[in-house]
Design an enzyme around this catalytic site. Structure first.
Site, PDB file in Angstrom:
ATOM      1  N   THR A 198      31.477  39.877 -32.301  1.00 24.64           N
ATOM      2  CA  THR A 198      32.085  41.165 -32.008  1.00 24.64           C
ATOM      3  C   THR A 198      33.553  41.059 -31.597  1.00 24.64           C
ATOM      4  O   THR A 198      34.186  42.073 -31.349  1.00 24.64           O
ATOM      5  CB  THR A 198      31.284  41.856 -30.894  1.00 24.64           C
ATOM      6  OG1 THR A 198      30.884  40.866 -29.958  1.00 24.64           O
ATOM      7  CG2 THR A 198      30.066  42.535 -31.481  1.00 24.64           C
ATOM      8  N   LYS A 212      45.228  51.681 -25.428  1.00 26.20           N
ATOM      9  CA  LYS A 212      44.189  51.154 -24.535  1.00 26.20           C
ATOM     10  C   LYS A 212      42.820  51.041 -25.241  1.00 26.20           C
ATOM     11  O   LYS A 212      42.426  51.894 -26.020  1.00 26.20           O
ATOM     12  CB  LYS A 212      44.068  52.123 -23.358  1.00 26.20           C
ATOM     13  CG  LYS A 212      43.491  51.481 -22.123  1.00 26.20           C
ATOM     14  CD  LYS A 212      43.681  52.437 -20.952  1.00 26.20           C
ATOM     15  CE  LYS A 212      42.589  52.271 -19.915  1.00 26.20           C
ATOM     16  NZ  LYS A 212      42.315  50.926 -19.462  1.00 26.20           N
ATOM     17  N   HIS A 252      -2.158  42.630 -13.839  1.00 26.83           N
ATOM     18  CA  HIS A 252      -0.884  42.012 -13.460  1.00 26.83           C
ATOM     19  C   HIS A 252       0.012  41.771 -14.676  1.00 26.83           C
ATOM     20  O   HIS A 252       1.227  41.718 -14.589  1.00 26.83           O
ATOM     21  CB  HIS A 252      -1.174  40.696 -12.730  1.00 26.83           C
ATOM     22  CG  HIS A 252       0.022  40.060 -12.106  1.00 26.83           C
ATOM     23  ND1 HIS A 252       0.582  38.902 -12.567  1.00 26.83           N
ATOM     24  CD2 HIS A 252       0.782  40.460 -11.060  1.00 26.83           C
ATOM     25  CE1 HIS A 252       1.624  38.587 -11.819  1.00 26.83           C
ATOM     26  NE2 HIS A 252       1.774  39.509 -10.909  1.00 26.83           N
ATOM     27  N   GLN A 308       3.840  40.143 -23.434  1.00 25.83           N
ATOM     28  CA  GLN A 308       2.695  40.100 -22.519  1.00 25.83           C
ATOM     29  C   GLN A 308       1.632  41.109 -22.961  1.00 25.83           C
ATOM     30  O   GLN A 308       0.443  40.831 -22.904  1.00 25.83           O
ATOM     31  CB  GLN A 308       3.136  40.366 -21.075  1.00 25.83           C
ATOM     32  CG  GLN A 308       3.800  39.166 -20.419  1.00 25.83           C
ATOM     33  CD  GLN A 308       2.914  37.930 -20.386  1.00 25.83           C
ATOM     34  OE1 GLN A 308       1.729  37.999 -20.083  1.00 25.83           O
ATOM     35  NE2 GLN A 308       3.474  36.787 -20.722  1.00 25.83           N
ATOM     36  N   GLU A 333      24.953  44.550 -30.320  1.00 25.45           N
ATOM     37  CA  GLU A 333      25.715  45.342 -29.338  1.00 25.45           C
ATOM     38  C   GLU A 333      26.137  44.508 -28.141  1.00 25.45           C
ATOM     39  O   GLU A 333      26.138  44.974 -27.005  1.00 25.45           O
ATOM     40  CB  GLU A 333      24.882  46.542 -28.869  1.00 25.45           C
ATOM     41  CG  GLU A 333      24.697  47.637 -29.898  1.00 25.45           C
ATOM     42  CD  GLU A 333      26.010  48.214 -30.385  1.00 25.45           C
ATOM     43  OE1 GLU A 333      26.986  48.227 -29.617  1.00 25.45           O
ATOM     44  OE2 GLU A 333      26.063  48.612 -31.561  1.00 25.45           O
ATOM     45  N   GLU A 358      26.018  40.192 -27.148  1.00 27.56           N
ATOM     46  CA  GLU A 358      25.015  39.185 -26.808  1.00 27.56           C
ATOM     47  C   GLU A 358      24.798  39.205 -25.284  1.00 27.56           C
ATOM     48  O   GLU A 358      25.739  39.362 -24.507  1.00 27.56           O
ATOM     49  CB  GLU A 358      25.530  37.833 -27.310  1.00 27.56           C
ATOM     50  CG  GLU A 358      24.487  36.764 -27.430  1.00 27.56           C
ATOM     51  CD  GLU A 358      24.147  36.153 -26.104  1.00 27.56           C
ATOM     52  OE1 GLU A 358      22.963  35.859 -25.878  1.00 27.56           O
ATOM     53  OE2 GLU A 358      25.075  35.987 -25.278  1.00 27.56           O
ATOM     54  N   ARG A 410      23.521  35.151 -12.588  1.00 23.06           N
ATOM     55  CA  ARG A 410      22.463  35.471 -11.629  1.00 23.06           C
ATOM     56  C   ARG A 410      22.880  36.671 -10.783  1.00 23.06           C
ATOM     57  O   ARG A 410      22.061  37.546 -10.481  1.00 23.06           O
ATOM     58  CB  ARG A 410      22.182  34.274 -10.719  1.00 23.06           C
ATOM     59  CG  ARG A 410      21.669  33.024 -11.445  1.00 23.06           C
ATOM     60  CD  ARG A 410      21.172  31.986 -10.411  1.00 23.06           C
ATOM     61  NE  ARG A 410      21.194  30.618 -10.923  1.00 23.06           N
ATOM     62  CZ  ARG A 410      20.190  30.053 -11.609  1.00 23.06           C
ATOM     63  NH1 ARG A 410      19.115  30.745 -11.886  1.00 23.06           N
ATOM     64  NH2 ARG A 410      20.282  28.797 -12.004  1.00 23.06           N
ATOM     65  N   TYR A 434      15.966  34.381  -3.487  1.00 22.20           N
ATOM     66  CA  TYR A 434      17.260  34.802  -2.951  1.00 22.20           C
ATOM     67  C   TYR A 434      17.131  35.425  -1.562  1.00 22.20           C
ATOM     68  O   TYR A 434      18.063  35.394  -0.773  1.00 22.20           O
ATOM     69  CB  TYR A 434      17.930  35.819  -3.884  1.00 22.20           C
ATOM     70  CG  TYR A 434      18.229  35.273  -5.256  1.00 22.20           C
ATOM     71  CD1 TYR A 434      19.386  34.518  -5.473  1.00 22.20           C
ATOM     72  CD2 TYR A 434      17.366  35.508  -6.320  1.00 22.20           C
ATOM     73  CE1 TYR A 434      19.659  34.022  -6.723  1.00 22.20           C
ATOM     74  CE2 TYR A 434      17.639  35.013  -7.572  1.00 22.20           C
ATOM     75  CZ  TYR A 434      18.782  34.266  -7.777  1.00 22.20           C
ATOM     76  OH  TYR A 434      19.061  33.767  -9.016  1.00 22.20           O
TER      77      TYR A 434
END
Lengths: 660, 674
Positions: B158, B285, B342, B404, B434, B436, B533, B581
């Site tokens: 892109t 722009k 689950h 799943q 659109e 990666e 992350r 975390y």
């Protein structure tokens, strides 16, 4: 087989020159021994010289019918070459490699004949029966498969609905599938190719059900191949992948077979209907364990195939700039790309090593079983249930990441990765659905914890003895520290899940309900136990390597592995590991990504998967991707004509009409 | 009798009816929540009902039986019917109605004119001058011509600056000469470019008198309007089969000194005069607006596909029986197993969350567009960053959920009769197109790092509203288990804490590396996994908040209750998923983690009686789902058999390949024995 040749894409050659180790030596480690690795290379070489065995066009351009016809054609060619050196049909490993090269992974009409039909005759047909059928099967006078699973019933044998009712008057069994859900459903090569099948059905004699038994059943006329009367047989339709196989359905409407078609090695039914029990009723886990051990290795190779493609392509594809603004960088230089690929590369090695160790364990145990000691088989059965589940799941994940690492060209069938994914991911479901598998292992773990609780920890199998050990703070400066950490987590979760289960029972829940309510926590325990085993198997393998450069690079890969895996499950570890240690793990992870970088291409080259077997434009050994991508596209089916029939028929008239 | 679940019909599989009878809410009312209003939900049902009466618009056989050529033929056939009858079924100017119509009739695998309406016409609208529009736009709208938009090249994604296709102005003839100088310059991937389109808006670097003015858009005729044959100088074709989306003829396009008139440069913003004078656009722009638009709509598109898969898997799980829990009872529905719940329920929550977050983003986008017209462009950058992250997280989790769902269907999920693998193939493409996903996360990270720098330099007051939490003070510890009835606010605070912590940490890593002398690009690259992350946590926080905001707005009590349960399931599942975390700095304790786990299992059980109804509420017709396993009536087995019997390999009892190869092989073996 040196990977560097003249005319290669120089970006790839440059990568290969960085190798710190000999790829042939690495191949010997991957495939177990130098002789096996060199045998693979020799077979590949010989096959490449038989032009009739080349694909007539890329498989991905073919319809299912064409794929099956192509496989049949090649099988016929192979049948003419089997007895010429270096091919040795009786060597299982040779046959597997040859099939992978020539037929690929999408299945073929004889896939079940060698792996299920003949072995079942060997194991369960009587001497007399073997004389009658086994020779014919081996010479391929007949083609067979193994039909057990039904539409409404998975692998739970006790729930099968197909019946074989004995009629003493005619001395025949009458086969019936009384409901739609009783139809045999899924068996490979059942739909169109086989003219015989081993069929599992409930044996009924004088209204008594003796449970599931195997019967030899002729399905189709040997001359015309037309289905016999009373038999409904066909293909179950297209699947996510594996479409070179004709998985089939099979129904019986009072179909009669002679009494002597019951496979009678272990059980017998006499003419008058007397049932003679097998001498030892326990059939044992043995064949399941064997198949599942094998799966860890096969899945490792699927993952390896995807990584060969993605890593090579990432060394050829250039995009964006880093420091040097005059030349775009190889996408393999991006940390995010390395993080997508290298941990999976470590896993591919880990799975193959683990698979080998498990197969080895299995053959050891077989010897024990012959000596009358069957205790170890239950342990191994539990282990392989977990392995099968974790390995197939992580393999699927890794293959998809590899595909996405190829950007949009990964989405094209020219990469072939989506086909590899489709085939590999089937492993999450067949041979025991993954959740069921994890819960089988959990049953074993719970039993082990209960042994410890009742002070009988001496009875623990060697694979679970750590459950009774005391943990300490892990010292992450050595690999053993990582094992300590993993042991701690696996132990803690196994205990926690067991306690949950036991407590629910104490508060009045029935065993089954308590089990169900603890099931997710139990599967978490199973995964941790399995991941611990994989790490240990990887370590054991690396420690046995003598070649220094090979050992060094695999040690790096092992370090990458333990850091990546520990970070992945760190939630379980944080109660005994500090946040400083977690930061250390992250730093180590990034350090080892960088360290692996120069060896990455050579680490995938070492799998020595030929272009013929890889079937990928992006993954070509020579790295000449773009021109071949164009060539591939130009020859694809839609480009046979400049103007598609659908344009002539619909779109052109539509536009013409609009102009009026 | 009127049931709360409106899906119930006589003759249905009683196992499925039993599920529907336990619904605690009205599924039509839930549909109104999902589709943004009672009117929209009703229109969907009306369109579905109308389509049921037009057999020409139904699949003539299951799509999985067809080759690509057959699928394209089928789709072209339906397109011509639609061209005639569209306006009696929907209001063609309503994008929502058109979307639903397409999903029902043409399906998710694309169609030969997929790009015509969504890329070709908008490009002419936005970039062609009035004069050019008079010439081409009308023809395009009337479908006298079929067009697409060709930008991506084989060697280049892109990044516009790296495109290799050139358009060199020839003053002598007043023409542009289009050229693809090498293989990597070939246009590659544009949808419908290969076979269907006879025109394309092509992006190429414009050269005038040896000077490169950068990428510009050109209107290029590709094929003869009468014969549809490629014009001389043009190499064009289909790029071959793909993982999915195979009804679309994604194409390649090469130019060999191919000439087009000067006036084919799209001249709304730029101009090139006859003598080669270049006239700049008034504001150079970068315009994020189109990208933000597409990415906002992607979210609801992904939510729909995730819901397809969950509909199929959850209905099937209520019909499939396997194993016993109580030995005295028959085999149980597999939906009773905690492991199955689950697998499925947290994704039901995500599907709703994505749909709500998507709707909120679209609204935000429309607001920002308005503000832009009044001169305020600042918020577009914020929104661009947000949608980059959303696109990435949502496509990734959608793929995960669909797979799943497929595996939850066991062996039959692997059959194309489930259709789930096709849904997966289409949806997962969103991870790559659109923008990666890794690149997208890093775009958001750039914005987060900028924000972190503001915080560090004491300018937190300048933070945009979407990142204001980065400058806020957080509490010393999480209070999730201290507030009765699982206060969602405390969960949000916990998500804020971890997103903030990771953002500052990743930003500090980046700054630290630069301070140690690394170049900016190298420091960025070495921090990129940690930065990603941070981007994920920021995005997941936004999704949780959007879900909570939406539930908060609902007036209908029964709907609100059911969705509150789903929201609780969501926050507990998500928090457990990223618990590392929250644990690593002691913000959350291990007791709280146990609490989160207990809550998770508690809400799985609580959702159980509403599970089927929560999916019925999306009101997908069987025609749209295209799945034997997911049939509304639950009559799976007999239809699976019927489906299989009709599949292509069963056209003959004996396959030609058996006659040609296997029969002779066996015969030969029998004779050689003699």
């Amino acid at each position: 087989m040196s990977s560097i040749c003249k005319g290669d894409n120089s970006d790839l050659t440059e990568e290969r020159k960085n190798a710190t180790f000999d790829t042939d030596k690495m191949a010997a480690v991957i495939y177990g021994r130098e002789e096996i690795a060199s045998r693979r290379r020799q077979l590949t070489e010989s096959i490449s010289r038989i032009h009739e065995l080349a694909e007539s066009k890329p498989l991905v351009f073919m319809t299912r019918e064409e794929k099956i016809a192509e496989s049949c054609r090649k099988l016929e060619v192979l049948s003419r070459h089997w007895n010429q050196t270096p091919f040795n049909r009786d060597n299982e490993e040779d046959a597997l490699h040859i099939y992978r090269e020539v037929l690929g992974m999408e299945g073929h009409p004889l896939a079940l004949h060698d792996t299920m039909f003949i072995p079942t005759l060997v194991a369960q047909a009587s001497q007399e029966q073997q004389e009658k059928w086994l020779g014919r099967a081996r010479r391929k006078e007949i083609i067979g498969c193994y039909a057990q699973t039904e539409m409404g019933h998975g692998t739970n044998l006790r729930k099968l609905e197909t019946t074989a009712t004995y009629s003493p008057d005619t001395q025949e069994f009458i086969l019936n599938t009384p409901t739609i859900t009783a139809l045999k459903w899924w068996p490979g090569a059942l739909g169109k190719s086989s003219n015989n099948a081993i069929v599992v059905a409930n044996l009924l004699i004088k209204d008594q059900n003796y449970g599931p038994h195997p019967f030899m059943v002729q399905l189709r006329d040997e001359k015309t191949h037309i289905p016999l009367k009373g038999i409904v047989v066909g293909d179950i339709g297209p699947k996510m992948a594996f479409n070179g196989a004709d998985n089939g359905y099979l129904g019986f409407n009072n179909h009669r077979i002679p009494r002597t078609n019951l496979l009678m090695r272990h059980t017998k039914v006499e003419a008058n209907g007397t049932y003679i029990k097998p001498s030892h009723a326990k059939i044992g886990y043995s064949s399941m364990v064997k198949v599942r051990s094998r799966m860890a290795m096969d899945q490792g190779l699927f993952l390896a195939s995807a990584l060969v493609i993605a890593v090579r392509y990432s060394a050829v594809r250039r995009q964006g700039f880093l420091e040097d603004k005059t030349q775009k960088v190889k996408v393999l230089d991006y940390q995010t790309q390395q993080h997508r690929l290298f941990p999976s590369l470590a896993r591919a090695y880990a799975f193959i090593f683990t698979g080998f160790e498990t197969i080895h364990l299995y053959s050891q145990l077989l010897k024990d079983v012959d000596m009358g000691n069957t205790s170890g088989m239950a342990d191994l059965h539990a282990l392989t249930s977990g392995l099968k589940s974790v390995v197939t799941h992580q393999t699927g994940e890794g293959i998809e990441q590899a595909r996405m690492a190829c950007g949009e060209h990964g989405y094209s069938m020219a990469s072939y990765i989506s086909e590899i994914y489709g085939v590999a991911i089937g492993g999450c479901t067949y041979e025991g659905e993954n959740m069921v598998m994890l819960l089988q292992l959990a049953r074993y773990l719970v039993k082990s914890v209960e042994l410890i609780k009742s002070g009988e920890e001496k009875k623990l199998g060697p694979m679970v003895s750590y459950l009774a050990a005391k943990g300490g703070h892990p010292d992450l400066s050595s690999l053993n520290g990582y094992v300590t950490a993993f042991e701690h987590m696996a132990r803690r979760q196994a205990w926690k899940a067991t306690e949950k289960f036991l407590k629910l029972m104490e508060t009045g829940e029935s065993r089954e309900v308590a089990w169900n309510k603890s099931a997710v926590e139990l599967t978490r325990a199973s995964r941790l136990h399995t991941r611990l085993f994989i790490i240990e198997a990887f370590m054991r393998r690396v420690s046995r390597i003598e070649d220094i450069p090979v050992k060094e690079v695999l040690t790096d890969l092992l370090h990458l592995h333990v850091n990546y895996e520990l970070l992945d499950v760190a939630t379980y570890a944080l109660e005994f590991m500090s946040s400083t240690q977690l930061d250390y793990i992250r730093d180590q992870l990034y350090l080892y990504l960088e360290k692996i970088r120069p060896s990455a291409v050579s680490l995938v080259d070492s799998f020595q998967i030929s272009d013929m077997q890889l079937r990928s434009v992006l993954g070509r050994r020579d790295g000449n991707v773009y021109e071949n991508l164009f060539k591939w596209a130009k020859s694809s089916p839609l480009n046979k004509s400049d103007v598609l029939p659908s344009v002539d028929k619909y779109l052109k008239p539509m536009m013409e009409k609009a102009k009026l | 009798m009127v049931h709360l679940n409106k899906t119930i019909q006589e003759g249905d599989n009683p196992d499925l009816t039993a599920e529907r009878l336990t619904a605690t809410f009205d599924t039509h009312a839930m549909a109104a929540q999902i589709y943004g209003g009672e009117m929209r939900a009703r229109r969907r049902r009306e369109i579905t009902a109308k389509l049921a009466e037009i057999p020409e618009l139904h699949d003539s056989m299951p799509l999985p039986y067809m080759t690509r050529e057959e699928k394209i033929m089928e789709s072209a056939r339906k397109l011509t019917v639609l061209t005639q009858r569209m306006s009696e079924i929907i209001d063609p100017t309503d994008a929502g109605e058109l979307y639903h119509l397409n999903n029902e009739v043409l399906g998710i695998e694309g169609n030969p004119m997929a790009l015509h309406g969504v890329m070709f016409i908008p490009a002419l609208n936005a970039q062609a001058s009035d004069e050019q529009q008079a010439k081409w736009l009308i023809r395009a709208l009337r479908r006298e011509i079929i067009g697409t938009y060709a930008q991506t090249e084989m060697g280049h994604g892109t990044n516009l600056q790296n495109l290799e296709t050139t358009a060199t102005y020839d003053i002598g003839t007043q023409e542009f000469v289009l050229h693809t100088p090498k293989i990597t310059a070939l246009k590659w991937w544009p949808g419908n470019l290969g076979k269907s389109s006879n025109y394309a808006v092509v992006v190429a670097h414009m050269y005038i008198k040896g000077k490169n003015f950068g990428p510009h858009t050109f209107m290029v005729p590709l094929r003869d309007e009468k014969t549809h044959k490629p014009l001389p100088g043009i190499t064009i074709g289909d790029i071959g089969p793909k993982m999915a989306y195979n009804i679309v003829d994604n194409g390649f396009l090469g130019f060999n000194n191919y000439r087009i008139p000067r006036t084919n440069l799209l001249m709304r913003h730029t101009k090139v005069e006859a003598d080669g004078t270049y006239i700049k656009p008034p504001h150079a722009k970068i315009n994020y607006s189109a990208m933000v638009h597409v990415r906002s709509y992607m979210l609801t598109g992904q939510a729909i596909m995730l819901s397809y898969a969950l509909n199929i898997a959850t209905r099937y799980s209520a019909v499939r029986r396997q194993g016993q829990i109580d030995k005295n009872e028959p085999e149980v529905k597999v939906l009773e197993y905690q492991t199955q719940q689950h697998r499925l329920f947290p994704f039901i929550a995500r599907a709703y969350a994505f749909q709500f977050a998507g709707a909120e983003t679209v609204k935000l986008y429309e607001r920002v567009l308005k503000e832009m017209k009044s001169g305020n462009v600042s918020l577009m950058a914020d929104l661009h960053a947000l949608t980059s992250g959303l696109k990435s997280v949502v496509t990734h989790q959608t793929g995960e959920g669909i797979e799943q769902a497929r595996m939850a269907c066991g062996g039959h999920g692997y059959s194309m009769a489930s259709y789930i693998s096709e849904i997966y193939g289409v949806a997962i493409g969103g991870c790559t197109y659109e923008g990666e996903n890794m690149v997208m996360l890093l775009q958001l990270a750039r914005y987060l790092v900028k924000s972190a720098a503001l915080v560090k330099s004491g300018k937190a007051s300048q933070l945009g509203p979407l990142v204001a939490y980065l400058g806020a003070r957080s509490e010393p510890t999480s209070l999730i288990d201290r507030v009765p009835n699982g206060g969602i606010t405390e969960y949000i605070k916990t998500f804020q804490h971890i997103a903030k912590r990771q953002t500052l940490k990743a930003a500090n890593k980046f700054f630290g590396l630069m301070e140690n002398g690394e170049k900016r690009e190298i420091a960025w690259n070495k921090s990129s996994v940690e930065l990603n992350r941070a981007s994920r946590l920021h995005t997941r926080l936004f999704i949780v908040e959007a879900f909570a905001r939406r539930v908060n707005e609902i007036g209908d009590i029964t709907i609100k209750e059911a969705l509150s349960d789903l929201l609780h399931l969501h926050v507990n599942y998500e928090l457990l998923d990223v618990a590392t975390y929250a644990l690593e700095d002691g913000f959350m304790s291990s007791t709280q983690l146990d609490y989160v786990r207990d809550q998770l299992y508690f809400y799985l059980q609580k959702i159980r009686p509403n599970a089927v109804s929560l999916l019925d509420s999306w009101e997908f017709s069987d025609r749209e789902l295209r799945s034997v396993l997911g049939r509304r009536d639950g009559h799976v087995y007999e239809n699976l058999f019927k489906w299989a019997k009709e599949s292509p390999l069963n056209k003959t009892d004996v396959l030609p390949s058996v006659d040609t190869y296997l029969k002779p092989m066996m015969e030969k073996a029998r004779q050689s024995k003699l």
